[in-house]
Design a protein around this motif. Sequence first.
Motif, PDB file in Angstrom:
ATOM      1  N   MET A 153       0.874  -1.169   0.000  1.00  0.00           N
ATOM      2  CA  MET A 153       0.000   0.000   0.000  1.00  0.00           C
ATOM      3  C   MET A 153       0.910   1.217   0.000  1.00  0.00           C
ATOM      4  SD  MET A 153      -3.175  -1.018   2.470  1.00  0.00           S
ATOM      5  CE  MET A 153      -4.222   0.287   1.799  1.00  0.00           C
ATOM      6  N   ILE A 154       0.484   2.255  -0.720  1.00  0.00           N
ATOM      7  CA  ILE A 154       1.314   3.448  -0.853  1.00  0.00           C
ATOM      8  C   ILE A 154       0.518   4.702  -0.519  1.00  0.00           C
ATOM      9  CG2 ILE A 154       2.952   2.507  -2.529  1.00  0.00           C
ATOM     10  CD1 ILE A 154       1.267   3.758  -4.742  1.00  0.00           C
ATOM     11  N   LYS A 155       1.253   5.686  -0.010  1.00  0.00           N
ATOM     12  CA  LYS A 155       0.687   7.018   0.232  1.00  0.00           C
ATOM     13  C   LYS A 155       1.865   7.984   0.104  1.00  0.00           C
ATOM     14  CE  LYS A 155      -1.789   9.825   3.601  1.00  0.00           C
ATOM     15  NZ  LYS A 155      -2.297   9.848   4.993  1.00  0.00           N
ATOM     16  N   GLY A 156       1.878   8.758  -0.967  1.00  0.00           N
ATOM     17  CA  GLY A 156       3.014   9.645  -1.217  1.00  0.00           C
ATOM     18  C   GLY A 156       4.266   8.818  -1.419  1.00  0.00           C
ATOM     19  N   THR A 157       5.282   9.063  -0.610  1.00  0.00           N
ATOM     20  CA  THR A 157       6.533   8.298  -0.722  1.00  0.00           C
ATOM     21  C   THR A 157       6.590   7.150   0.278  1.00  0.00           C
ATOM     22  OG1 THR A 157       7.681   9.766   0.831  1.00  0.00           O
ATOM     23  CG2 THR A 157       7.807  10.332  -1.516  1.00  0.00           C
ATOM     24  N   GLU A 158       5.559   7.022   1.112  1.00  0.00           N
ATOM     25  CA  GLU A 158       5.533   5.953   2.116  1.00  0.00           C
ATOM     26  C   GLU A 158       4.988   4.658   1.514  1.00  0.00           C
ATOM     27  OE1 GLU A 158       4.317   7.248   6.249  1.00  0.00           O
ATOM     28  OE2 GLU A 158       3.445   8.832   4.974  1.00  0.00           O
ATOM     29  N   VAL A 159       5.572   3.541   1.950  1.00  0.00           N
ATOM     30  CA  VAL A 159       5.175   2.223   1.457  1.00  0.00           C
ATOM     31  C   VAL A 159       5.005   1.278   2.640  1.00  0.00           C
ATOM     32  CG1 VAL A 159       5.849   0.262   0.008  1.00  0.00           C
ATOM     33  CG2 VAL A 159       6.493   2.575  -0.673  1.00  0.00           C
ATOM     34  N   LYS A 160       3.942   0.507   2.609  1.00  0.00           N
ATOM     35  CA  LYS A 160       3.729  -0.568   3.579  1.00  0.00           C
ATOM     36  C   LYS A 160       3.601  -1.862   2.788  1.00  0.00           C
ATOM     37  CE  LYS A 160       1.228   2.131   7.057  1.00  0.00           C
ATOM     38  NZ  LYS A 160       2.129   2.041   8.191  1.00  0.00           N
ATOM     39  N   VAL A 161       4.412  -2.850   3.136  1.00  0.00           N
ATOM     40  CA  VAL A 161       4.353  -4.160   2.487  1.00  0.00           C
ATOM     41  C   VAL A 161       3.805  -5.155   3.500  1.00  0.00           C
ATOM     42  CG1 VAL A 161       5.645  -5.981   1.320  1.00  0.00           C
ATOM     43  CG2 VAL A 161       6.311  -3.591   1.002  1.00  0.00           C
ATOM     44  N   VAL A 194       4.280  -6.385   8.661  1.00  0.00           N
ATOM     45  CA  VAL A 194       4.124  -5.143   7.907  1.00  0.00           C
ATOM     46  C   VAL A 194       5.473  -4.427   7.926  1.00  0.00           C
ATOM     47  CG1 VAL A 194       2.873  -2.973   7.645  1.00  0.00           C
ATOM     48  CG2 VAL A 194       1.721  -4.964   8.650  1.00  0.00           C
ATOM     49  N   ALA A 195       6.041  -4.223   6.734  1.00  0.00           N
ATOM     50  CA  ALA A 195       7.300  -3.485   6.597  1.00  0.00           C
ATOM     51  C   ALA A 195       6.960  -2.070   6.150  1.00  0.00           C
ATOM     52  CB  ALA A 195       8.207  -4.160   5.585  1.00  0.00           C
ATOM     53  N   ASN A 196       7.374  -1.075   6.933  1.00  0.00           N
ATOM     54  CA  ASN A 196       7.096   0.331   6.632  1.00  0.00           C
ATOM     55  C   ASN A 196       8.375   0.997   6.155  1.00  0.00           C
ATOM     56  OD1 ASN A 196       4.316   0.618   7.931  1.00  0.00           O
ATOM     57  ND2 ASN A 196       5.525  -0.272   9.563  1.00  0.00           N
ATOM     58  N   SER A 197       8.327   1.636   4.993  1.00  0.00           N
ATOM     59  CA  SER A 197       9.499   2.336   4.481  1.00  0.00           C
ATOM     60  C   SER A 197       9.071   3.611   3.765  1.00  0.00           C
ATOM     61  CB  SER A 197      10.305   1.433   3.546  1.00  0.00           C
ATOM     62  OG  SER A 197       9.521   1.064   2.429  1.00  0.00           O
ATOM     63  N   ASP A 198      10.070   4.416   3.422  1.00  0.00           N
ATOM     64  CA  ASP A 198       9.834   5.683   2.732  1.00  0.00           C
ATOM     65  C   ASP A 198      10.802   5.755   1.562  1.00  0.00           C
ATOM     66  OD1 ASP A 198       9.546   8.334   1.893  1.00  0.00           O
ATOM     67  OD2 ASP A 198       9.289   9.072   3.939  1.00  0.00           O
ATOM     68  N   THR A 199      10.268   5.799   0.342  1.00  0.00           N
ATOM     69  CA  THR A 199      11.123   5.819  -0.845  1.00  0.00           C
ATOM     70  C   THR A 199      11.944   7.098  -0.941  1.00  0.00           C
ATOM     71  OG1 THR A 199       9.306   6.673  -2.206  1.00  0.00           O
ATOM     72  CG2 THR A 199       9.623   4.276  -2.165  1.00  0.00           C
ATOM     73  N   ALA A 200      11.542   8.147  -0.245  1.00  0.00           N
ATOM     74  CA  ALA A 200      12.309   9.394  -0.235  1.00  0.00           C
ATOM     75  C   ALA A 200      13.522   9.292   0.691  1.00  0.00           C
ATOM     76  CB  ALA A 200      11.422  10.562   0.199  1.00  0.00           C
ATOM     77  N   ARG A 201      13.538   8.266   1.537  1.00  0.00           N
ATOM     78  CA  ARG A 201      14.645   8.077   2.482  1.00  0.00           C
ATOM     79  C   ARG A 201      15.128   6.626   2.425  1.00  0.00           C
ATOM     80  NH1 ARG A 201      12.628   9.919   8.012  1.00  0.00           N
ATOM     81  NH2 ARG A 201      14.793   9.563   8.538  1.00  0.00           N
ATOM     82  N   PRO A 202      15.707   6.207   1.298  1.00  0.00           N
ATOM     83  CA  PRO A 202      16.112   4.800   1.151  1.00  0.00           C
ATOM     84  C   PRO A 202      17.220   4.375   2.112  1.00  0.00           C
ATOM     85  CG  PRO A 202      16.908   6.106  -0.697  1.00  0.00           C
ATOM     86  CD  PRO A 202      16.014   6.998   0.114  1.00  0.00           C
ATOM     87  N   GLU A 203      17.931   5.339   2.692  1.00  0.00           N
ATOM     88  CA  GLU A 203      19.004   4.988   3.629  1.00  0.00           C
ATOM     89  C   GLU A 203      18.460   4.530   4.982  1.00  0.00           C
ATOM     90  OE1 GLU A 203      17.969   9.225   4.484  1.00  0.00           O
ATOM     91  OE2 GLU A 203      18.216   8.057   2.655  1.00  0.00           O
ATOM     92  N   VAL A 204      17.206   4.814   5.258  1.00  0.00           N
ATOM     93  CA  VAL A 204      16.586   4.419   6.520  1.00  0.00           C
ATOM     94  C   VAL A 204      15.985   3.019   6.341  1.00  0.00           C
ATOM     95  CG1 VAL A 204      14.785   4.966   8.202  1.00  0.00           C
ATOM     96  CG2 VAL A 204      16.071   6.812   7.090  1.00  0.00           C
ATOM     97  N   PRO A 205      16.401   2.061   7.184  1.00  0.00           N
ATOM     98  CA  PRO A 205      15.854   0.704   7.035  1.00  0.00           C
ATOM     99  C   PRO A 205      14.357   0.659   7.340  1.00  0.00           C
ATOM    100  CG  PRO A 205      17.422   0.826   8.873  1.00  0.00           C
ATOM    101  CD  PRO A 205      17.357   2.179   8.250  1.00  0.00           C
ATOM    102  N   ALA A 206      13.698  -0.297   6.729  1.00  0.00           N
ATOM    103  CA  ALA A 206      12.258  -0.474   6.960  1.00  0.00           C
ATOM    104  C   ALA A 206      12.002  -0.842   8.415  1.00  0.00           C
ATOM    105  CB  ALA A 206      11.714  -1.554   6.037  1.00  0.00           C
ATOM    106  N   ARG A 207      10.911  -0.329   8.949  1.00  0.00           N
ATOM    107  CA  ARG A 207      10.459  -0.714  10.292  1.00  0.00           C
ATOM    108  C   ARG A 207       9.498  -1.889  10.128  1.00  0.00           C
ATOM    109  NH1 ARG A 207       8.743   4.362  10.152  1.00  0.00           N
ATOM    110  NH2 ARG A 207       6.657   3.690  10.687  1.00  0.00           N
ATOM    111  N   LEU A 208       9.693  -2.912  10.933  1.00  0.00           N
ATOM    112  CA  LEU A 208       8.841  -4.091  10.851  1.00  0.00           C
ATOM    113  C   LEU A 208       7.875  -4.128  12.025  1.00  0.00           C
ATOM    114  CD1 LEU A 208      11.445  -6.792   9.835  1.00  0.00           C
ATOM    115  CD2 LEU A 208       9.872  -5.549   8.361  1.00  0.00           C
ATOM    116  N   GLN A 209       6.647  -4.493  11.724  1.00  0.00           N
ATOM    117  CA  GLN A 209       5.615  -4.686  12.744  1.00  0.00           C
ATOM    118  C   GLN A 209       5.109  -6.121  12.608  1.00  0.00           C
ATOM    119  OE1 GLN A 209       3.358  -1.125  11.151  1.00  0.00           O
ATOM    120  NE2 GLN A 209       2.714  -1.125  13.298  1.00  0.00           N
ATOM    121  N   TYR A 210       4.853  -6.750  13.725  1.00  0.00           N
ATOM    122  CA  TYR A 210       4.352  -8.120  13.724  1.00  0.00           C
ATOM    123  C   TYR A 210       3.036  -8.174  14.488  1.00  0.00           C
ATOM    124  CZ  TYR A 210       9.087  -9.320  12.330  1.00  0.00           C
ATOM    125  OH  TYR A 210      10.279  -9.398  11.661  1.00  0.00           O
ATOM    126  N   GLU A 211       2.099  -8.931  13.955  1.00  0.00           N
ATOM    127  CA  GLU A 211       0.821  -9.167  14.636  1.00  0.00           C
ATOM    128  C   GLU A 211       0.610 -10.680  14.622  1.00  0.00           C
ATOM    129  OE1 GLU A 211      -2.557  -8.331  16.686  1.00  0.00           O
ATOM    130  OE2 GLU A 211      -1.226  -6.763  15.945  1.00  0.00           O
TER     131      GLU A 211
END
Length: 75
Positions: free
Chosen positions: A6-14, A26-43
Amino acid sequence: MEPFSMIKGTEVKVFSLEDNDTTLVVANSDTARPEVPARLQYEVCENDAESQAVVQKFVFDLQRQGWAVADEPVV
């Protein structure tokens, strides 16, 4: 369930499922900041039916906030 994004602007959730479809990841990342690793959430869910319901709820809530399901998974 196949992974999807899912996308919103430069943010991506996989979204993906692990552990016999009982753990939503759920992996959360921002394509405008590729140097920042994705944050992972677990349910962790009791079974695959519950995990599917949680995914549907996440998608519904995010769509109400302006997120859109991507045509192709974003990696």
